[in-house]
Design a protein around this motif. Structure first.
Motif, PDB file in Angstrom:
ATOM      1  N   ASP A  47       7.616 -41.900 -45.430  1.00 43.52           N
ATOM      2  CA  ASP A  47       7.981 -43.022 -45.736  1.00 43.52           C
ATOM      3  C   ASP A  47       7.575 -44.336 -45.617  1.00 43.52           C
ATOM      4  O   ASP A  47       7.098 -44.749 -44.710  1.00 43.52           O
ATOM      5  N   MET A  48       7.421 -45.215 -46.789  1.00 45.58           N
ATOM      6  CA  MET A  48       6.803 -46.038 -46.874  1.00 45.58           C
ATOM      7  C   MET A  48       7.617 -47.614 -46.983  1.00 45.58           C
ATOM      8  O   MET A  48       7.745 -48.517 -47.342  1.00 45.58           O
ATOM      9  N   LYS A  49       9.264 -47.229 -46.021  1.00 46.18           N
ATOM     10  CA  LYS A  49       9.414 -48.641 -46.085  1.00 46.18           C
ATOM     11  C   LYS A  49       9.253 -50.041 -45.614  1.00 46.18           C
ATOM     12  O   LYS A  49       9.119 -50.818 -45.627  1.00 46.18           O
ATOM     13  N   TYR A  53       1.154 -52.667 -48.532  1.00 44.61           N
ATOM     14  CA  TYR A  53       0.233 -52.984 -49.330  1.00 44.61           C
ATOM     15  C   TYR A  53      -0.643 -51.026 -49.336  1.00 44.61           C
ATOM     16  O   TYR A  53      -0.244 -50.356 -48.979  1.00 44.61           O
ATOM     17  N   LEU A  54      -1.483 -51.019 -50.752  1.00 41.51           N
ATOM     18  CA  LEU A  54      -1.731 -49.137 -51.052  1.00 41.51           C
ATOM     19  C   LEU A  54      -2.462 -49.420 -51.852  1.00 41.51           C
ATOM     20  O   LEU A  54      -2.442 -50.291 -53.107  1.00 41.51           O
ATOM     21  N   ASP A  55      -3.706 -49.332 -51.390  1.00 39.82           N
ATOM     22  CA  ASP A  55      -4.828 -49.151 -52.714  1.00 39.82           C
ATOM     23  C   ASP A  55      -5.357 -47.880 -52.686  1.00 39.82           C
ATOM     24  O   ASP A  55      -4.386 -46.651 -52.598  1.00 39.82           O
ATOM     25  N   CYS A  81       9.835 -46.843 -51.030  1.00 39.02           N
ATOM     26  CA  CYS A  81       8.768 -47.466 -52.269  1.00 39.02           C
ATOM     27  C   CYS A  81       9.048 -49.126 -52.208  1.00 39.02           C
ATOM     28  O   CYS A  81      10.610 -48.819 -53.155  1.00 39.02           O
ATOM     29  N   SER A  82       8.397 -50.316 -51.777  1.00 41.99           N
ATOM     30  CA  SER A  82       9.139 -50.844 -52.652  1.00 41.99           C
ATOM     31  C   SER A  82       7.955 -50.812 -53.752  1.00 41.99           C
ATOM     32  O   SER A  82       7.576 -50.282 -54.589  1.00 41.99           O
ATOM     33  N   PRO A  83       9.059 -52.570 -54.918  1.00 37.55           N
ATOM     34  CA  PRO A  83       8.612 -52.393 -56.108  1.00 37.55           C
ATOM     35  C   PRO A  83       7.313 -52.055 -56.794  1.00 37.55           C
ATOM     36  O   PRO A  83       6.884 -51.887 -57.810  1.00 37.55           O
ATOM     37  N   ASP A  84       6.590 -53.110 -55.507  1.00 36.52           N
ATOM     38  CA  ASP A  84       4.831 -52.605 -56.184  1.00 36.52           C
ATOM     39  C   ASP A  84       3.911 -51.589 -55.562  1.00 36.52           C
ATOM     40  O   ASP A  84       2.912 -51.097 -56.449  1.00 36.52           O
ATOM     41  N   ILE A  85       4.636 -51.259 -54.987  1.00 39.62           N
ATOM     42  CA  ILE A  85       3.451 -49.444 -54.625  1.00 39.62           C
ATOM     43  C   ILE A  85       4.508 -48.602 -55.451  1.00 39.62           C
ATOM     44  O   ILE A  85       3.461 -47.924 -55.472  1.00 39.62           O
ATOM     45  N   ARG A  86       5.416 -48.622 -55.790  1.00 37.82           N
ATOM     46  CA  ARG A  86       6.396 -47.902 -56.656  1.00 37.82           C
ATOM     47  C   ARG A  86       5.004 -47.830 -57.644  1.00 37.82           C
ATOM     48  O   ARG A  86       5.042 -46.930 -58.648  1.00 37.82           O
ATOM     49  N   GLN A  96       3.809 -37.483 -60.955  1.00 39.67           N
ATOM     50  CA  GLN A  96       3.454 -35.393 -61.787  1.00 39.67           C
ATOM     51  C   GLN A  96       3.102 -34.542 -60.117  1.00 39.67           C
ATOM     52  O   GLN A  96       3.199 -33.564 -60.557  1.00 39.67           O
ATOM     53  N   LEU A  97       2.479 -35.245 -59.208  1.00 44.70           N
ATOM     54  CA  LEU A  97       1.915 -34.272 -57.975  1.00 44.70           C
ATOM     55  C   LEU A  97       2.990 -34.523 -56.899  1.00 44.70           C
ATOM     56  O   LEU A  97       2.987 -33.658 -56.738  1.00 44.70           O
ATOM     57  N   PHE A  98       3.771 -35.548 -56.553  1.00 44.40           N
ATOM     58  CA  PHE A  98       4.775 -35.850 -55.283  1.00 44.40           C
ATOM     59  C   PHE A  98       6.626 -35.857 -55.915  1.00 44.40           C
ATOM     60  O   PHE A  98       6.069 -36.447 -56.551  1.00 44.40           O
ATOM     61  N   ALA A  99       7.121 -36.187 -55.099  1.00 44.00           N
ATOM     62  CA  ALA A  99       8.746 -36.321 -55.630  1.00 44.00           C
ATOM     63  C   ALA A  99       8.578 -38.005 -54.986  1.00 44.00           C
ATOM     64  O   ALA A  99       8.556 -38.128 -53.788  1.00 44.00           O
ATOM     65  N   ILE A 100       8.937 -38.707 -55.630  1.00 42.37           N
ATOM     66  CA  ILE A 100       9.238 -40.136 -55.128  1.00 42.37           C
ATOM     67  C   ILE A 100      10.521 -40.710 -55.576  1.00 42.37           C
ATOM     68  O   ILE A 100      10.793 -40.791 -56.987  1.00 42.37           O
ATOM     69  N   ASN A 101      11.488 -40.536 -54.464  1.00 39.03           N
ATOM     70  CA  ASN A 101      12.486 -41.745 -54.122  1.00 39.03           C
ATOM     71  C   ASN A 101      12.470 -43.330 -53.754  1.00 39.03           C
ATOM     72  O   ASN A 101      11.713 -43.270 -52.545  1.00 39.03           O
TER      73      ASN A 101
END
Length: 101
Positions: A47-49, A53-55, A81-86, A96-101
């Protein structure tokens, strides 16, 4: 930066919550959430809510989780995910590796 986790009562899913900066400084805490479990859950929810920041090291940590969870057979969802992280996840082809919602 804070990483917290919670296992569902039946032990089938581990929810990992990421808050603040998701970077190399969280490497130890992130891996500890799943490597120190008594048994491996069937699925994982990241959960990225509250992530700001993500690097590239965070991308590597997600790949390590995927390997731990079974590689191509893993069941991992990245959510809120925020728009930037997404955008970072999309550019890195992580959908292609994870389900991203």
């Amino acid at each position: 930066m804070a990483i917290s986790s919670e296992m569902t009562p039946n032990g089938a899913m581990l929810k990992i919550e990421v808050s603040g900066r998701f970077d190399f400084s969280s490497h130890h805490d992130f891996r500890k959430t799943y490597e120190e479990l008594d048994s491996k859950p069937e699925s994982f929810l990241v959960d990225m809510k509250n992530a700001t920041y993500l690097d590239s090291s965070a991308l590597g940590m997600l790949l390590l989780l995927r390997d731990y969870a079974g590689g191509d057979e893993s069941n991992i969802e990245i959510t809120n995910c925020s728009p930037d992280i997404r955008k970072i996840l999309t550019i890195s082809n992580f959908e292609q590796l994870f389900a991203i919602n």
